[in-house]
Write a protein that holds these residues in place. Sequence first.
Motif, short mmCIF file in Angstrom:
data_model
loop_
_atom_site.label_atom_id
_atom_site.label_comp_id
_atom_site.label_asym_id
_atom_site.label_seq_id
_atom_site.Cartn_x
_atom_site.Cartn_y
_atom_site.Cartn_z
N SER A 88 75.71 39.78 72.93
CA SER A 88 74.23 39.15 73.09
C SER A 88 73.46 39.75 72.34
O SER A 88 73.29 40.93 71.99
CB SER A 88 73.63 39.68 74.48
OG SER A 88 72.35 39.05 74.45
N ASP A 89 72.54 38.97 71.32
CA ASP A 89 71.55 39.54 70.40
C ASP A 89 70.23 39.14 70.97
O ASP A 89 69.25 39.53 70.37
CB ASP A 89 71.76 38.75 69.08
CG ASP A 89 71.36 37.43 68.97
OD1 ASP A 89 71.06 36.85 70.22
OD2 ASP A 89 71.53 36.56 68.23
N LEU A 113 69.04 47.55 70.64
CA LEU A 113 68.67 46.24 69.85
C LEU A 113 69.59 45.94 68.75
O LEU A 113 69.42 44.70 68.31
CB LEU A 113 67.30 46.49 69.15
CG LEU A 113 66.24 46.85 70.14
CD1 LEU A 113 64.75 46.96 69.40
CD2 LEU A 113 65.84 45.99 70.93
N ASP A 114 70.20 46.91 68.22
CA ASP A 114 71.50 46.61 67.39
C ASP A 114 72.80 47.07 68.15
O ASP A 114 72.64 47.87 68.93
CB ASP A 114 71.35 47.20 65.85
CG ASP A 114 70.08 46.82 65.05
OD1 ASP A 114 70.22 45.52 64.99
OD2 ASP A 114 69.24 47.44 64.83
N VAL A 169 79.71 42.42 78.84
CA VAL A 169 78.53 43.30 78.40
C VAL A 169 77.57 43.51 79.55
O VAL A 169 77.33 42.78 80.57
CB VAL A 169 77.67 42.56 77.14
CG1 VAL A 169 78.51 42.31 76.14
CG2 VAL A 169 77.07 41.21 77.89
N VAL A 170 76.88 44.81 79.61
CA VAL A 170 76.20 44.92 80.64
C VAL A 170 74.48 44.87 79.90
O VAL A 170 74.31 45.43 78.78
CB VAL A 170 76.11 46.50 81.17
CG1 VAL A 170 76.31 47.51 80.28
CG2 VAL A 170 75.12 46.78 82.47
N ALA A 182 69.36 41.46 76.97
CA ALA A 182 70.12 40.11 77.97
C ALA A 182 69.45 38.86 77.10
O ALA A 182 68.38 38.82 76.42
CB ALA A 182 69.12 40.25 79.24
N VAL A 183 70.17 37.82 77.41
CA VAL A 183 69.91 36.58 76.94
C VAL A 183 68.91 35.95 77.72
O VAL A 183 68.60 36.37 78.88
CB VAL A 183 71.07 35.78 76.98
CG1 VAL A 183 72.43 36.17 75.73
CG2 VAL A 183 71.69 35.30 78.24
#
Length: 804
Positions: free
Chosen positions: A781-782, A259-260, A734-735, A276-277
């Motif tokens: 991605s956040d 998450l961070d 990113v995965v 994931a977005v």
Amino acid sequence: MMNLLINRTLTVAVTIGVWSLVALVIPENGFARQFPFGVRGGMAEQEEAIEAGAVLKTDPELEDVLEKAERMRNDGQYRVACTLWQAVLNRSGDALFSSDGQIYYSLVEQVEAILAELPPDGLVAYRVIADAAAKEILAEAADAADVTALNSVVRNYFISSLGDEAAFNLGSIYLDQFDFIGARRMFEKIANQYPDPSVPMDEVYAKIALCQAFLGDMPAAKVAIADALAIDRNSDQAVLVSRSLEELTVSNERDEVNLDWRMPLGNSHRYGVMQAVPDEMMEGDLAASWQFYFEPKERYNRSADVQGNMLTGRKASGESAGETLDAMETRLIDTWRNKSWRPAGELLIDGDRLFFKTGSDLAVWDRKKIEELSQAGSLVDSADAAIAWRSVWKNAFQIDDATMMMSTIRRNWGGRVTGQASGVSKFPEKAVEINLFGDRVFQQMSICQGIAYSIEGKSWDDSNIHKQPKVAPQWNANFRRTRENFLTAYDAESGRVLWRLPREASEKEPVAFNGETDESEWLESGGFMAAPVAFGDLVIVPVNSGGAISIYALDPKREGKTVWQSFLCDEPETGSVPWSAIELSLEGSDLFVSCGMGVVFVLDPATGTVRFAKRYRRVGQADNFGRRSGWTVNRLNFDGWSSDIVIPYGKQMVCFSSDTDSIEAFDRNTGELIWRTEMSPVGFKVDYVIGVYEDVLYAGGFETVVAYDLKGQGRMIWGTEQMFDGRQSLGRGVVTPKGIYLPVEDRIYQLSLKGKNGRAEVLKQVHVDLGTNAPVGNLYSDGERFWVHGANRLYMLDSKRADE
């Protein structure tokens, strides 16, 4: 001591003080072969070189003590021999030994093996010496579960009468913490090494079975259950574990989403799985809805140079953003694309704070404020409108000594001798290029337990401008990967400076908490090779001192005071990759270190004790440029992984090193090779780790992505020779649980995790308008949207408006 013969293996040792540096040993078909400086003599200049690696620390004085103890034992003088053996245990520190020149163990293990084989009268003599010391350690412990005290007894007094109980209690603590590797190590130590256990052995084997089951090795678990029942057919522990074997499961942390994002690859396990977005982000083209930028410069002379500017709303993309480019940034973008680089920097995400390095300070952004400004379409250009905090002082980027040396050689001799001019190299050469696209060490940051750590250069202000020093190389002399930098600790929420190491000469000397000045308790010199990872109340960090690598454990609550320090290795004459960060990994009671020097280490993070060191094959090309310039030093050019990193995976430690052309997996308990696979299985090279998800490792390159099966001996599951339609991926992907997202020039590709028919499967691709004509850089991605680290720019992406 110049020649030391160890089991048909020739080792060259040069004694320095009380310890020696041992050059690599290359056993081949049972015979020792030695090459000058670890490189095959007489090879053609273009031939690939397989080089030996780092020099490791041994202690000839302690070896002499062991020889003397052996003589005393042969004479029946057990009391004297045991005193000498205990002296070796107490003094061995980080000294290593090896019987084959490939796997090195602590001298502690060698002495323990000797003590375990003593006859009864010898064992009694030893325990007269050891028991009292072990009892004193346990008596001074805070409680029966004091891990530090138990570790001390297991390490220094394992063969004492209290050693098996200490190991049993320590293993049980590890088991309660779900550290199955560490727990199994303790229980197997009792089962295989302790001469006369007093702890219930049926319970020991039952707990070994429990560990094996959780680690997924059911056959080994059943063998351990059989061993337990052979001791006691009615063992309650064995029966209970046996009945539960098929039902035992443990959550797989490699599948958990970060998450961070508090360090490279997310956390100290380095599995690298992001949120994931939303699906709608990939339904249409994207555009920057906010961006911050600072001017790229060779040197920053004024604070105003790095203040930077912010663009929001419609101004954040399109022609408005393009108008902010100056001539240097335009050239830099063209070079980035033409020479196939990636941004060296990282973006950290901690709650609503985004951590981003500028040219000479650390800027921390408030993500919610950025979103508000973007949604409101604000035209505010001041960067302060969305800033959470910025570091209080400016610090100068300084090119590392090895890079400066090579640059000077090329500039002073290379052009005249070879006719090659500067600028022809595919690698970054100028200071601004190296800072933004080359030196991953200088860009290192991490966040541990509410403290943000940043690798920084010397501080400066408008009246104290720091300049790059001149380097005057000595003709035909070797040079090393050395570092002079600082580790600064900030309160992650407020930005308050907590401490900085090493302290500069102008700073006050540290004051110990007993009121006395004690400078030696803090790191005094050297440079940091990566940002720290946290272990309990400590942070652990790699330090480079003149080319030699050590690991330091620091107490962040006491201004970075050194708790323990462990020497690992010294740089070989053939060199190493100067920009590769040594990114430490932690899992349970194991600390993993790859230094990019031909050796990988496993340490006890509580004490710094080296469990073992394993050599691997170094592969590089002879430095023809230097040779043609008249330099005869046997340096190699390595083109391996972009960072030195180890990913723990069950019983395996999967190693990615900057000085080799493969991925290698070793047994994390023994160091034995499990499997090795290529970096370029589809013809195009992969050179960085994207992440690990559902037992699959994803690695990326400029032209491709490859998926490796970590349960299947590293076999390739899928990959494609050229999957981007002639384009290149010029940033890091990113995965996520929904797929892999990759920056590909002016696009973002989404790939499926499973692939299709042994090849990569592109699910979607969208165009990205940054307004600067720059490639999409490192992707993050956040969980709500994408963020892009674009070297000197930070972008927030949103769906592109229809009227844009």
